[in-house]
Design a protein around this motif. Structure first.
Motif, PDB file in Angstrom:
ATOM      1  N   TYR A 296       6.245   4.270  -7.861  1.00  0.00           N
ATOM      2  CA  TYR A 296       6.882   5.070  -6.736  1.00  0.00           C
ATOM      3  C   TYR A 296       8.591   4.716  -6.782  1.00  0.00           C
ATOM      4  O   TYR A 296       8.962   3.683  -7.454  1.00  0.00           O
ATOM      5  CB  TYR A 296       6.873   4.525  -5.248  1.00  0.00           C
TER       6      TYR A 296
ATOM      7  N   SER B  45      11.090   2.682   1.840  1.00  0.00           N
ATOM      8  CA  SER B  45      11.977   3.836   1.592  1.00  0.00           C
ATOM      9  C   SER B  45      13.360   3.201   1.053  1.00  0.00           C
ATOM     10  O   SER B  45      13.978   3.931   0.396  1.00  0.00           O
ATOM     11  CB  SER B  45      12.216   4.817   2.566  1.00  0.00           C
TER      12      SER B  45
ATOM     13  N   SER C 275      -0.326   9.535 -11.588  1.00  0.00           N
ATOM     14  CA  SER C 275       1.003   8.807 -11.323  1.00  0.00           C
ATOM     15  C   SER C 275       1.969   9.879 -11.788  1.00  0.00           C
ATOM     16  O   SER C 275       1.826  10.085 -12.960  1.00  0.00           O
ATOM     17  CB  SER C 275       1.222   7.433 -11.676  1.00  0.00           C
TER      18      SER C 275
ATOM     19  N   SER D  53      12.202   4.504  -5.048  1.00  0.00           N
ATOM     20  CA  SER D  53      12.649   3.895  -3.904  1.00  0.00           C
ATOM     21  C   SER D  53      14.122   3.665  -4.137  1.00  0.00           C
ATOM     22  O   SER D  53      14.770   4.150  -5.019  1.00  0.00           O
ATOM     23  CB  SER D  53      11.987   2.668  -3.533  1.00  0.00           C
TER      24      SER D  53
ATOM     25  N   ARG E 135       0.816  -0.945   0.153  1.00  0.00           N
ATOM     26  CA  ARG E 135       0.003   0.101   0.012  1.00  0.00           C
ATOM     27  C   ARG E 135       0.918   1.433   0.112  1.00  0.00           C
ATOM     28  O   ARG E 135       0.460   2.119  -0.302  1.00  0.00           O
ATOM     29  CB  ARG E 135      -0.881  -0.281   1.192  1.00  0.00           C
ATOM     30  N   SER E 136       2.017   1.081   0.684  1.00  0.00           N
ATOM     31  CA  SER E 136       3.057   2.367   0.405  1.00  0.00           C
ATOM     32  C   SER E 136       4.305   1.812   0.228  1.00  0.00           C
ATOM     33  O   SER E 136       4.956   0.418   0.885  1.00  0.00           O
ATOM     34  CB  SER E 136       2.987   3.079   1.796  1.00  0.00           C
ATOM     35  N   PRO E 137       5.136   2.469  -0.509  1.00  0.00           N
ATOM     36  CA  PRO E 137       6.255   1.886  -0.984  1.00  0.00           C
ATOM     37  C   PRO E 137       7.358   1.885   0.358  1.00  0.00           C
ATOM     38  O   PRO E 137       7.476   2.787   0.969  1.00  0.00           O
ATOM     39  CB  PRO E 137       7.040   2.650  -2.063  1.00  0.00           C
TER      40      PRO E 137
ATOM     41  N   ASN F 107       2.957  -0.277  -8.947  1.00  0.00           N
ATOM     42  CA  ASN F 107       1.896  -0.957  -8.557  1.00  0.00           C
ATOM     43  C   ASN F 107       0.848  -0.934  -9.387  1.00  0.00           C
ATOM     44  O   ASN F 107       1.025  -0.537 -10.527  1.00  0.00           O
ATOM     45  CB  ASN F 107       1.570  -0.246  -7.212  1.00  0.00           C
TER      46      ASN F 107
END
Length: 832
Positions: free
Chosen positions: A295, A256, A365, A297, A252-254, A290
């Motif tokens: 995202y 770091s 995005s 990272s 749901r969230s990348p 996703n």
């Protein structure tokens, strides 16, 4: 002269892991190029031993641009690389040169079998523009008609249009011209390749043709990803037989920072390619894709000491990620999403990527979704890791089904993509048994005399024989056409009875008892059963199609004890079962005529089977079990290989391909392999299904479908032959199998399913599954169209597979059939 080949590993400085190191910008740019080449984002093709063509590379944007030719010259172990891209022209160095110098020996081995003829025209890239296959983008490497045949004297001609040559042609040498020397060559080459005719020409082109075609070779296959751990099937496709896997939550969230750990490895998988905490660790930017957006990272990497360019990276599956190349990562949800789409409906990569790109735009995005080539390469790397080992087995039919439905599916790819690793069950080897005593056999029918068989058919094939009432008082002028035909059939009976007596008195006695002139004044319901019995005796098929080995044993038991309660032994021979049922219903016992004719049937079938049996039951070969890799051999069955296909030198052209056509004598089946393996494509796919539409395996057919595919697949995988084999060409398969392995197949019933039976107008009813349904209720539950149902599903991937290489076609097909099976197995499990 530079040395061609991987450089020697350089000792690395030992730096504590807590001190991360960032690689230089120039090195980072080159690594991006290498990843792009290996994932097909930047195309690179080998045209001949020394000639290459590839995309140019924009270092600033990290993207492929245009085309350039490259030449690799080899002298012993040394050589040089010359490239026509702008970077090489300006600096004498470029990424193409560096790649072929450092990694070329591995990506394009010198010992490969490629012609080193540089004056040919090559069609090196062909991409479909439309989902309907109407237009393509073709790229040709063309040499000038005059001048030297070197890398500088080549141009890339581009074509957007249809297979007839219509559309737009462009040449960089003459951008404003719609036709030039180079376009002419390219137009003719296109027609040569499409028609497989080296003398073909484009009808709209003219002029001298100095042409030819070769098969370019791409660096890309199925690329090994940094992620290497086995992956479970998606949750919606798992079955009870799957091993337990820890649940991975959705991303749901990348993260770091994605750290290295003890499971980290390099994609090369060589010895020493695992993470070492004493070596230097670097940080690299990566992008995580996703379902809705991408995202940025950071991931930790470590230079691999075992290969030229590789970096050790985290496996990342515990985070719900698939690490493709340390730079590009996908969530497992994205890859599973494409799997769901293409197994449920026709969804090529290009259309799914296009719709996903729209979704990214809709959710704003900041990073666009990847191009189709990169996603395709990543998905195949992911698909190789899927654990799909327990789904080619029906929970009801067990590991070796007794009833099997076989079907050749027109799922094929271009023959030029065939690799030597392909090993269908039809392949023999040095451990194959040689059975020299087996030779072709003739006169295997019940009635050897062909003329006699035709006379029986002429009399009995039609309405039930009876003397029409209007014929009892002759008035031929008022007789209808049907009455005249019936009278003509009846007049032939006395002569036929005499001829049957020359074969065996029991045949003439039975025919006279059932069809004698004295009995034809009234139509009797039982007469249709007797007509069917004699029609099957007069069929062109072998006597063992009417009565197989198991039926012979059961008939013998009945003749020893001819009682009502033993009739059930003969349910697998409906023609016999029905005349016995009538005898016991009317007479309370078996008539002498019936008993004697059945005794003759038993003796004749036993003699035919004895003639064929020359070897004992085939033994297992333990050293073969579990040794084939379906990813390379193209043979994937739920059962391991337990035998090799034998050699039969006494049978002319034993292992040859069935060429198709019809029986030129006009006697046998006229429906015989006429539409398979055409248009430069492979022969398709041979699949086997159980009655519950679960696929038990498949293999790639290299050239065209034939009886050998079914025979070899069963012989090499089944310990005991199935009781029932349903196949479109069972009428031809039965004699093929019984000639070669009668001991193995003697108890098997070969039948044609109801869907295909309509096309077999010359075959006897003993070859049709519908003939057995009245007397063997167990066969009513057999879904004989399971193969057609599966074939209908496979149409969803037919278009995509047609453009694939062999290794990708095998993976794609296996994933589709595994998901197909899992949906059906899950349905069965829900009812248990």
């Amino acid at each position: 002269m530079e040395r061609i080949g991987p450089p020697e590993p350089v000792p690395y400085e030992i730096i504590p892991q807590s001190v991360p190191h960032r690689i230089s910008a120039s090195e980072e740019a080159y690594l991006i190029f290498v990843d792009a080449v290996l994932s097909e984002e930047c195309a690179l093709y080998q045209l001949s031993q020394s000639l290459f063509v590839g995309n140019g590379w924009n270092t600033r944007k990290s993207e492929a641009v245009g085309w350039c030719h490259i030449q690799r010259t080899i002298v012993g172990s040394e050589g040089s690389v010359i490239c026509m891209c702008p970077d090489f022209k300006n600096t004498d160095r470029c990424f193409h040169q560096r790649f072929l110098t450092g990694y070329g020996r591995h990506a394009f081995p010198f010992e490969c079998e490629m012609n080193d003829v540089s004056n040919l025209t090559f069609l090196f890239s062909r991409v479909e523009d439309s989902l309907f296959g109407d237009t393509f983008t073709n790229h040709f490497s063309v040499v000038n008609h005059s001048g030297y045949n070197n890398v500088k004297n080549r141009v890339v001609v581009e074509h957007h249009g249809d297979n007839n040559g219509g559309g737009t042609w462009t040449c960089p040498k003459e951008p404003s011209a719609s036709s030039c020397e180079h376009i002419l060559r390219a137009r003719n080459t296109l027609q040569q390749l499409l028609t497989c005719d080296p003398s073909a020409k484009d009808p709209s082109a003219s002029g001298e043709v100095f042409n030819g075609a070769n098969s370019p070779r791409s660096v890309a296959g199925i690329i090994s990803s940094v992620t290497y751990k086995a992956l479970p099937p998606p949750l919606w496709a798992r079955i009870k037989a799957d091993p337990c896997h820890p649940k991975v939550s959705a991303v749901r969230s990348p993260p770091s920072l994605i750290r290295l750990d003890s499971l980290s490895s390099c994609a090369c998988r060589r010895e020493g390619s695992q993470y070492d905490s004493t070596r230097r660790v670097e940080e690299r930017k990566c992008i995580i894709y996703n379902l809705l957006q991408a995202y940025q990272s950071i991931t930790e990497v470590q230079k691999c000491p075992a290969c030229v360019y590789g970096y050790i990276g985290p496996d990342a599956t515990n985070l719900g990620l698939f690490n493709f190349n340390n730079r590009t990562m996908f969530t497992l949800a994205v890859l599973d999403d494409y799997t769901a789409h293409f197994t449920k409906s026709e969804t090529p990569f290009v259309s799914w990527v296009a719709s996903t790109a729209c979704r990214y735009q809709n959710y704003e995005s900041s990073i666009s979704f990847v191009k189709e080539k990169l996603f395709r390469a990543a998905w195949f790397s992911y698909a190789r890791l899927l654990q799909l080992d327990e789904d080619m087995c029906c929970s009801r039919c067990g590991p070796t089904p007794n009833v099997t439905i076989w079907d050749g599916v027109t799922l094929s790819f271009n023959r030029k993509n065939l690799l030597s690793s392909l090993q269908p069950p039809t392949a023999s080897s040095n451990i194959s048994e040689t059975k020299s005593s087996i030779k072709p056999e003739v006169a295997l029918q019940f009635l050897i005399d062909r003329t006699l068989r035709r006379e029986i058919v002429a009399i009995l094939d039609g309405p039930v024989l009876c003397l029409p009432k209007e014929c009892q008082e002759p008035r031929p002028s008022q007789a209808s056409q049907g009455v005249l035909e019936m009278m003509a059939r009846i007049r032939l009976i006395p002569a036929l009875i005499q001829k049957l007596g020359t074969v065996d008195s029991s045949l003439s006695a039975a025919f006279n008892c059932w069809f004698g002139t004295a009995l034809l004044f009234s139509e009797r319901p039982s007469q249709a059963v007797h007509q069917e019995f004699f029609l099957q005796l007069a069929a062109e098929e072998s006597a063992l199609q009417f009565l197989n080995g198991r039926g012979i044993q059961n008939l013998r038991q009945f003749l020893q004890h001819p009682r009502r309660n033993t009739i059930s032994l003969l349910r697998l021979c409906p023609a016999i079962f029905k005349i016995l049922s009538i005898d016991f219903e009317i007479l309370g016992t078996i008539s002498s005529e019936t008993f004697e004719v059945l005794k003759w049937v038993y003796i004749r079938a036993t003699l035919v089977l004895t003639r064929l049996k020359k070897y004992d039951y085939p033994q297992l070969v333990p050293e073969l079990i579990g040794k084939d890799d379906w990813r390379t051999t193209g043979t994937c069955y739920g059962m391991p290989q337990i035998r090799k296909r034998p050699r039969y030198p006494g049978i002319p052209q034993d292992n040859a391909t069935d060429l198709g056509g019809v029986d030129l004598r006009g006697e046998g089946c006229q429906k015989f392999y006429s539409t398979y393996g055409k248009n430069r494509m492979t022969g398709g796919l041979m699949c086997v299904w159980c009655p519950h539409s679960v696929c038990y395996g498949f293999h790639i057919i290299p050239q065209s479908e034939g009886r050998n595919d079914v025979f070899s697949a069963i012989y090499t995988r089944w310990k005991k032959a199935p009781e029932v084999i349903v196949y479109d060409f069972a009428c031809a398969l039965q004699p093929y199998c019984m000639l070669r392995e009668p001991e193995f197949f003697s108890d098997t019933l070969f039948v044609i399913d109801a869907f295909h039976a309509k096309g077999h107008t010359k075959c006897g009813h003993a070859s049709f599954l519908t003939n057995y349904l009245d007397t063997n209720p167990g066969l009513i539950l057999v879904n004989s169209s399971a193969g057609e149902s599966g074939n209908s599903g496979i149409r969803r991937i037919r278009k995509s597979v047609s453009y694939m290489s062999q290794d990708r076609a095998i993976i794609y097909t296996r994933v589709f059939l595994s998901i197909w099976n899992r949906q059906r197995i899950r349905g069965m499990e829900s009812l248990m």
